[in-house]
Enzyme design. Structure first.
Site, PDB file in Angstrom:
ATOM      1  N   SER A   1       3.035  -1.602  86.823  1.00  0.00           N
ATOM      2  CA  SER A   1       1.582  -1.707  86.972  1.00  0.00           C
ATOM      3  C   SER A   1       0.937  -0.525  87.685  1.00  0.00           C
ATOM      4  CB  SER A   1       1.237  -2.993  87.708  1.00  0.00           C
ATOM      5  OG  SER A   1       1.822  -2.978  88.993  1.00  0.00           O
TER       6      SER A   1
ATOM      7  N   LYS B   1      -4.203 -11.829  83.026  1.00  0.00           N
ATOM      8  CA  LYS B   1      -4.595 -10.445  82.725  1.00  0.00           C
ATOM      9  C   LYS B   1      -5.292 -10.406  81.360  1.00  0.00           C
ATOM     10  CE  LYS B   1      -1.535  -8.589  86.122  1.00  0.00           C
ATOM     11  NZ  LYS B   1      -0.172  -8.769  86.555  1.00  0.00           N
TER      12      LYS B   1
ATOM     13  N   HIS C   1       1.831  -7.191  82.304  1.00  0.00           N
ATOM     14  CA  HIS C   1       0.847  -6.216  81.820  1.00  0.00           C
ATOM     15  C   HIS C   1       1.022  -5.895  80.338  1.00  0.00           C
ATOM     16  CE1 HIS C   1      -1.399  -5.034  85.416  1.00  0.00           C
ATOM     17  NE2 HIS C   1      -0.283  -5.290  86.086  1.00  0.00           N
TER      18      HIS C   1
HETATM   19  C1  LIG Z   1       0.246  -9.420  87.883  1.00  0.00           C
HETATM   20  C2  LIG Z   1       1.680  -9.621  87.842  1.00  0.00           C
HETATM   21  C3  LIG Z   1       2.236 -10.847  88.191  1.00  0.00           C
HETATM   22  C4  LIG Z   1       1.418 -11.965  88.750  1.00  0.00           C
HETATM   23  O1  LIG Z   1       0.675 -12.611  87.762  1.00  0.00           O
HETATM   24  P1  LIG Z   1      -0.379 -13.720  88.189  1.00  0.00           P
HETATM   25  O2  LIG Z   1      -0.529 -14.533  86.957  1.00  0.00           O
HETATM   26  O3  LIG Z   1      -1.626 -13.016  88.593  1.00  0.00           O
HETATM   27  O4  LIG Z   1       0.228 -14.479  89.314  1.00  0.00           O
HETATM   28  C5  LIG Z   1       3.604 -11.014  88.053  1.00  0.00           C
HETATM   29  N1  LIG Z   1       4.387 -10.009  87.609  1.00  0.00           N
HETATM   30  C6  LIG Z   1       3.885  -8.817  87.288  1.00  0.00           C
HETATM   31  C7  LIG Z   1       4.800  -7.748  86.797  1.00  0.00           C
HETATM   32  C8  LIG Z   1       2.516  -8.575  87.392  1.00  0.00           C
HETATM   33  O5  LIG Z   1       2.021  -7.377  87.077  1.00  0.00           O
END
Ligand SMILES: *Cc1c(COP(=O)(O)O)cnc(C)c1O
Length: 394
Positions: free
Chosen positions: A182, A241, A210
């Site tokens: 990310s 996301k 992502h």
């Molecule tokens: C954003 C993210 C999460 C968390 O996701 P949420 O649904 O916001 O809890 C978990 N793993 C990765 C790799 C992320 O980028």
């Protein structure tokens, strides 16, 4: 008022402020979208993971409202105790079909999906091979499992092979990687990781938070992107996301998903996604199945933005996705850059240590399908003028 019991916290908060590492959270006074109202200012938004612009999409809003009229809001208790609602079952079945997986289980978030999955699969005496840049929720899931954690160099399959060769005593083994990282927007070498996992008969898990709705045909995710259907044991994802709502996904074989329904602790001891969330996500699956227009727009916007930034002389790191880091070096410069962008009507976050290594501070640009060509050009003009004013580009 000073309280001796919490003096250590006050001291640490003061220290964070001194070091410029204290998080100040902006208030959004509008729906999340390509243009938003932040702290009283109308700005272009390049901070959110709202890749497809679904967070405020009329179809998701309507679907959530209809579902509230049919089922109300909350699930009332955990699914194993009060039963599960039709909408959650439908969502899991549709996600499995969409992603070409045998089965899917949903969780409250991507974070809890990792906390549920890792300790359910491995425990004391087992080994986890974990990419050194994996997300915090993977790291926490690994720690909760009590398995031995062996970090390998970021995206370095040779280092992974060496680390596997060095470990001789173990029960079960699993390799875990982020799909898209990310902070840099680079993609894990999943086909190579699969080869290693297959050779050594090790479980393979990817967290595609992502990549969900972003990678693969029409946003079907990283397993689809690399055509590894049936080869990656566990694909974790999120609906917070690109899907624009909130919720976690674990896709995999029937046996793994059946096990998580019995032993995934956030499934057993925490209530399900709310009704409007589940219904909005179902609508998102419908939309993605019927058209890849939003995914295409996301990628063309991202390509345009990245190319133009590079042409201006910015260093955009090794991004392979709509996440574009604009590398600036020291944290104070990145913060100053972000402030000046905001004054110019562009909301883009500065990211520094400890989220990224010292000296690798950056502005992280999150491209989305919610931006028009005009939005992109206006934002690029702001990057150019701030970049020149601060001596980052010539
Ligand atoms: C954003 C993210 C999460 C968390 O996701 P949420 O649904 O916001 O809890 C978990 N793993 C990765 C790799 C992320 O980028």
């Amino acid at each position: 008022m000073t309280d001796t019991k919490t003096a250590y916290l006050s001291e640490q908060l003061a220290e964070l402020k001194e070091q410029g590492l204290f998080n100040t959270i902006r208030t959004i006074e509008s729906p999340m979208d390509g243009r938003i109202r932040v702290d009283g200012e109308d700005v272009l938004n390049f901070c959110a993971n709202n890749y497809l612009g679904l967070a405020n999409h009329p179809r998701l809003r309507e679907a959530a409202k209809r579902a509230i009229d049919q089922y109300g809001i909350g699930p009332g208790a955990v699914r194993t105790i009060a039963g599960t609602m039709t909408v959650h079952n439908q969502l899991e079945a549709r996600l499995a079909e969409f992603k070409g997986a045998e089965a899917v289980i949903t969780f409250q978030s991507g974070f809890t999906a990792n906390l549920a999955t890792i300790p359910a699969l491995v425990g004391r005496g087992d080994i986890i091979f974990s990419d050194q840049l994996n997300h915090a929720s993977i790291i926490d899931g690994c720690r909760l499992s009590r398995a031995q954690i062996v970090a390998y160099e970021h995206n370095n399959v040779d280092d992974l092979r060496r680390k596997i060769a060095e470990t001789t005593e173990y029960g079960r083994r699993i390799i875990i990687t982020d799909g898209v990282f990310s902070m840099d927007g680079d993609i894990a070498p999943l086909p190579d990781l699969y080869e290693v996992a297959r050779e050594h008969d090790i479980l393979l898990m990817v967290d595609d938070a992502h990549g969900e709705g972003v990678l693969g045909h029409g946003g079907r995710g990283i397993v689809d992107h690399f055509d590894l259907h049936g080869k990656v044991d566990i694909e974790v994802g999120t609906m917070s996301k690109a899907f624009g709502a909130v919720g976690g996904i674990v896709a995999g074989t029937q046996v793994i998903i059946d096990w998580l329904r019995q032993r995934g602790r956030p499934f057993l001891f925490s209530s399900a996604m709310t009704v409007p969330d589940a219904a909005a996500c179902l609508e998102a699956v419908d939309m993605l199945e019927s058209s890849d227009e939003l995914v295409k727009r996301l990628w063309s916007n991202a390509e345009f933005f990245k190319t133009e930034l590079r042409n201006m002389g910015f260093d955009t790191g090794h991004s392979q996705t709509p996440i574009v880091p604009v590398m600036l070096g020291e944290a104070p410069l990145a913060q100053q850059f972000s402030r000046k962008l905001f004054e110019a009507g562009v909301f883009a976050m500065a990211i520094g240590f400890p989220t990224v290594p010292q000296g690798k501070a950056r502005i992280r640009v999150m491209n989305t399908a919610a931006h028009s060509q005009d939005d992109l050009e206006q934002a690029l003009a702001a990057f150019e003028s701030v970049g020149k004013a601060l001596g980052v580009i010539a």
